[in-house]
Enzyme design. Structure first.
Site, PDB file in Angstrom:
ATOM      1  N   THR A 121       0.815  -1.210   0.000  1.00 46.73           N
ATOM      2  CA  THR A 121       0.000   0.000   0.000  1.00 46.73           C
ATOM      3  C   THR A 121       0.849   1.262   0.000  1.00 46.73           C
ATOM      4  O   THR A 121       1.958   1.272   0.546  1.00 46.73           O
ATOM      5  CB  THR A 121      -0.886   0.009   1.270  1.00 46.73           C
ATOM      6  OG1 THR A 121      -1.477   1.310   1.398  1.00 46.73           O
ATOM      7  CG2 THR A 121      -0.087  -0.250   2.533  1.00 46.73           C
ATOM      8  N   TYR A 145      -1.855   0.287  10.018  1.00 51.81           N
ATOM      9  CA  TYR A 145      -2.082  -0.412   8.748  1.00 51.81           C
ATOM     10  C   TYR A 145      -0.820  -0.343   7.870  1.00 51.81           C
ATOM     11  O   TYR A 145      -0.299  -1.365   7.416  1.00 51.81           O
ATOM     12  CB  TYR A 145      -3.284   0.209   8.015  1.00 51.81           C
ATOM     13  CG  TYR A 145      -3.442  -0.273   6.594  1.00 51.81           C
ATOM     14  CD1 TYR A 145      -3.736  -1.604   6.335  1.00 51.81           C
ATOM     15  CD2 TYR A 145      -3.270   0.598   5.518  1.00 51.81           C
ATOM     16  CE1 TYR A 145      -3.869  -2.062   5.028  1.00 51.81           C
ATOM     17  CE2 TYR A 145      -3.402   0.146   4.215  1.00 51.81           C
ATOM     18  CZ  TYR A 145      -3.692  -1.181   3.973  1.00 51.81           C
ATOM     19  OH  TYR A 145      -3.811  -1.623   2.692  1.00 51.81           O
TER      20      TYR A 145
END
Ligand code: UDP
Length: 335
Positions: A121, A145
């Site tokens: 990501t 995250y």
């Protein structure tokens, strides 16, 4: 097992992006074996290949599946993905995205997996110093995250360096949106947090308004800018990554975005235009952990994989997402 070209293990293949890749693997003559614990995925989203219900931390089951299907290549999606939730529940993110993925990688290495494609990501960059952000930019994620995904990138780098036949490609996704043009699969999270989904649901009357998180960013209209990429272009990047690994036998870390951005207000205006529906918006404070702008420098993926965007068009992205949202609503599929 099959007369297909090759069996590919897809963890999280019943999820939003995984299901698009499973569809495309099938279209390209591969035989996808979806391995998913259905914690957020949907069995019906798996359009082709076989399905195994299982957890990536269940090494015994995973070993059996790898042996049964003669797996040499794995595409790994199974993960928790909501930034805000990761701030509130960091342990869930470190467990699912780091600890369990570590177990998966260990099983893969022990079973002689050669090719590993990993969903990473743009959150690994945190708040980038320079936009567009390239792969050499400092890696300073600002939420659990992003940190949990960066940890896996680090594990993959070390493991591939130490394991002659194990190579990986980490694809750093920017903002994925849109869906299958035939409206068979799409995003179906129980509690959506993404802008395009929430705005479409506001347009469809599910919510009284869309909240705009922050109008005081240092951007032309004051709202945050993101690089929105269509699922089908992202899916194609996975297939190209797989072929690259098989042929070149080399690892890489690649941004996956279009290299251009849209602000929250631009997205809202486009949604109003595409749907023909006016809906209310409410300007609110910034959301915690949101960088002002995230745009990919996508030269590397184009150069290395020969990837070329085919759906770089916000209208099209929103149109496909809208078709899917309408279908969910009409069919009263649980959302
Ligand atoms: N956003 C917003 N209202 C919403 C959801 C998101 O203004 O209801 C903003 C969010 O603050 C960010 C952008 O839209 O600036 C994209 O957010 P999203 O959650 O879609 O993706 P992220 O970039 O956080 O992965």
């Amino acid at each position: 097992m099959s007369d297909f070209k090759e069996n590919i293990l897809v963890t999280g293949g019943a999820g939003y992006i995984g299901s698009h890749v499973v569809r495309d693997l099938g279209n390209e003559g591969f035989f996808p074996v979806t391995y998913d614990n259905l914690s957020t995925g949907n069995r019906k989203s798996v359009l082709c290949g076989d399905f195994v219900e299982g957890d990536i931390a269940d090494s015994k089951l995973l070993e059996e599946v790898i042996e049964k299907y003669g797996i040499k290549s794995v595409i790994h999606f199974a993960a928790s993905i909501v930034v805000e939730e990761s701030v509130k529940k960091p342990l869930k993110y470190y467990e699912n995205n780091s600890v369990k993925t570590f177990k998966l990688i260990k099983t893969c290495v022990e079973k002689g997996i050669e090719n590993f494609v990993f969903s990473s990501t743009a959150a690994v960059y945190g708040i980038p110093e320079k936009i567009p952000v390239n792969e050499e930019s400092p890696l300073v994620p600002i939420n659990p995250y992003g940190k949990s995904k960066l940890f896996t990138e680090m594990v993959l780098k070390d493991v591939s360096a130490a394991t002659p036949n194990f190579n990986y490609i980490a694809l750093r996704y920017f903002n994925v949106a849109g869906s299958d043009p035939q409206v068979r699969i799409g995003q179906n999270y129980q509690k959506p947090t993404h802008l395009i989904t929430l705005a479409l649901r506001a347009a469809l009357g599910d919510y009284p308004q869309l909240k705009i998180f922050g109008t005081d960013y240092d951007t032309p209209d004051g709202t945050a800018i993101r690089d929105y990429i269509h699922t089908d272009d992202l899916s194609n990047a996975h297939l190209l990554a797989l072929n690259y690994l098989k042929i070149e036998k080399k690892s890489a870390v690649l941004n996956c975005g279009y290299g251009q951005g849209s602000s929250v207000l631009q997205v809202v205006d486009t949604i109003k235009k595409v749907t023909g529906i006016d809906f209310k918006t409410e300007k609110t404070a910034r959301r915690g952990g949101d960088p002002p702008a995230l745009i990919a420098d996508s030269r590397l993926i184009k150069g290395i994989l020969g990837w070329e965007p085919r759906f770089n068009d916000l209208d099209y992205i929103i149109k496909t997402a809208y078709q899917w949202e309408k279908k969910l609503k009409e069919k009263k599929i649980e959302r």
